[in-house]
Design a protein around this motif. Structure first.
Motif, mmCIF file in Angstrom:
data_model
loop_
_atom_site.group_PDB
_atom_site.id
_atom_site.type_symbol
_atom_site.label_atom_id
_atom_site.label_comp_id
_atom_site.label_asym_id
_atom_site.label_seq_id
_atom_site.Cartn_x
_atom_site.Cartn_y
_atom_site.Cartn_z
ATOM 1 N N PHE A 176 0.569 -1.145 -0.019
ATOM 2 C CA PHE A 176 0.251 -0.013 0.052
ATOM 3 C C PHE A 176 0.827 1.419 -0.009
ATOM 4 O O PHE A 176 0.452 2.410 0.017
ATOM 5 C CB PHE A 176 -0.811 0.115 1.114
ATOM 6 N N VAL A 193 -1.346 -1.395 -4.240
ATOM 7 C CA VAL A 193 -2.415 -0.869 -4.147
ATOM 8 C C VAL A 193 -2.083 0.816 -4.288
ATOM 9 O O VAL A 193 -1.743 1.334 -3.289
ATOM 10 C CB VAL A 193 -3.505 -0.956 -2.820
ATOM 11 N N HIS A 194 -2.110 1.367 -5.587
ATOM 12 C CA HIS A 194 -1.515 2.873 -5.539
ATOM 13 C C HIS A 194 -2.836 3.698 -5.559
ATOM 14 O O HIS A 194 -3.293 4.023 -6.459
ATOM 15 C CB HIS A 194 -0.857 2.778 -6.628
ATOM 16 N N PHE A 195 -2.895 4.170 -4.506
ATOM 17 C CA PHE A 195 -4.007 5.158 -4.555
ATOM 18 C C PHE A 195 -3.803 6.242 -5.530
ATOM 19 O O PHE A 195 -4.615 6.591 -6.026
ATOM 20 C CB PHE A 195 -4.300 5.865 -3.073
ATOM 21 N N SER A 196 -2.640 6.821 -5.557
ATOM 22 C CA SER A 196 -2.722 8.116 -6.486
ATOM 23 C C SER A 196 -2.742 7.612 -7.960
ATOM 24 O O SER A 196 -3.324 8.330 -8.638
ATOM 25 C CB SER A 196 -1.334 8.715 -6.073
ATOM 26 N N ASP A 197 -2.288 6.454 -8.344
ATOM 27 C CA ASP A 197 -2.618 5.933 -9.597
ATOM 28 C C ASP A 197 -3.988 5.878 -9.743
ATOM 29 O O ASP A 197 -4.343 6.266 -11.098
ATOM 30 C CB ASP A 197 -2.073 4.684 -9.697
ATOM 31 N N SER A 198 -4.857 5.511 -8.856
ATOM 32 C CA SER A 198 -6.112 5.319 -9.224
ATOM 33 C C SER A 198 -6.637 6.560 -9.297
ATOM 34 O O SER A 198 -7.647 6.997 -10.259
ATOM 35 C CB SER A 198 -6.833 4.471 -8.015
ATOM 36 N N LEU A 199 -6.259 7.633 -8.407
ATOM 37 C CA LEU A 199 -7.069 8.757 -8.410
ATOM 38 C C LEU A 199 -6.510 9.637 -9.912
ATOM 39 O O LEU A 199 -7.432 10.315 -10.487
ATOM 40 C CB LEU A 199 -6.514 10.012 -7.193
#
Lengths: 210, 210
Positions: A176, A193-199
């Motif tokens: 994460f 789980v790359h939050f920033s890539d998703s956003l």
């Protein structure tokens, strides 16, 4: 089972099948055609048949799939019955969120240990799991072979901790932290789980949609 | 820019390019060949050139890419300079983790509001943002047009809250609840972060690797 040439796209769809079939099962659905299953998932019937063909013969011409048995088969394919265990490193907000709210058992995992450096956290119990000091990680993994290490730590310590996990015999890392781990040990799987890539993907898509 | 036929796979790689180029820039790298960039990302040089060709002409034969300007171009493509805003619904552990630890600004977003139902949380401030009661959501969105709604709520309330967000003029939903939102309004983008899908993919891959 012939798992050899399964593409990443298919691997990413398997959990979605499992999730959809679980919903159908909970709603009391006994059988479903590949067409209906596809429509509810934005996939074509032939794509579903092709995806499943990697793993064997499922369903029956004119009958469709038995929801429960297809769900069980996919659970088996996903390795959900292998008794996987997980140890979590870093009991900050995110680590705590996973410990308290994420149903590991519903993915076939058992969360067996958690570690942190903060004396204010170490020794406390969250969701029935006692937080251990990070110094005990090596010894713990030696005594308790563990399938997966979960990294919810600050990015600066992620590389050194992932090395410790690998030395401890872990098979996979659920990462994460917002960095790429350069793992050179063969056979170790890193799932990010790359939050920033998703956003950023969302940013692209809403900018495009304007 | 010809954005029409960009595949999902390319869209998913754009944030990775951005992230890698940021690392290179921070490390002081001025220029890089598509070959080196590819090697550091497990991509081929031709794949990188092809991905970027969707958006225009970048780099120069024999010189490669200027790291800073390519990074800026990709930021532009990703819509990072459009002043996107986000409102977060559900200040539980995960919502709190995002508010306290996630750098929205590094993805070109500004987190502008947070909402919850819990009287113990409402009125408090986290990371400089005051938690508002969920009843104020409609009025807030009317007064403050917002790009994205973040769902870190229990799954049971996710569908009704996503409707409220859409009525409030939101363009995208960043969905952390473990359900598929059946959004029928055209143009609304849903970006899912399904933890369980990610863990199940990892489960598959470590089971396969055995």
């Amino acid at each position: 089972m012939k798992k050899e040439k399964v593409s990443n796209a298919v691997i990413r769809r398997l959990p979605r099948y499992y999730r959809r079939l679980t919903e159908l099962l909970n709603a009391g659905t006994v059988r479903i055609s590949s067409k209906s299953l596809g429509e509810s998932m934005n996939l074509t019937a032939s794509q579903i048949r092709q995806d499943l063909s990697y793993f064997g013969e499922f369903g029956q011409q004119g009958y469709g799939y038995n929801v429960e048995s297809l769900r069980n088969e996919i659970a088996e394919i996903l390795g959900m019955n292998q008794g996987h265990t997980a140890a979590l490193l870093g009991v900050g907000n995110l680590g705590r969120a996973l410990m308290e709210n994420f149903h590991f058992d519903q993915s076939g995992f058992r969360l067996t240990a958690a570690f942190d450096v903060d004396p204010a956290v170490v020794g406390h119990e969250i969701a029935g799991i006692k937080i251990r000091p990070i110094e005990e990680l090596d010894e713990y993994l030696k005594q308790n072979p563990t399938s997966v290490g979960i990294l919810t730590v600050p990015r600066a310590v992620a590389p050194s901790l992932s090395e410790k996990l690998i030395e401890g015999g872990i098979k996979g890392i659920w990462n994460f932290t917002n960095i790429e781990l350069n793992i050179t040990t063969p056979g170790i799987i890193v799932e990010n789980v790359h939050f920033s890539d998703s956003l950023l993907a969302l940013s692209y898509l809403i900018s495009e949609a304007i």
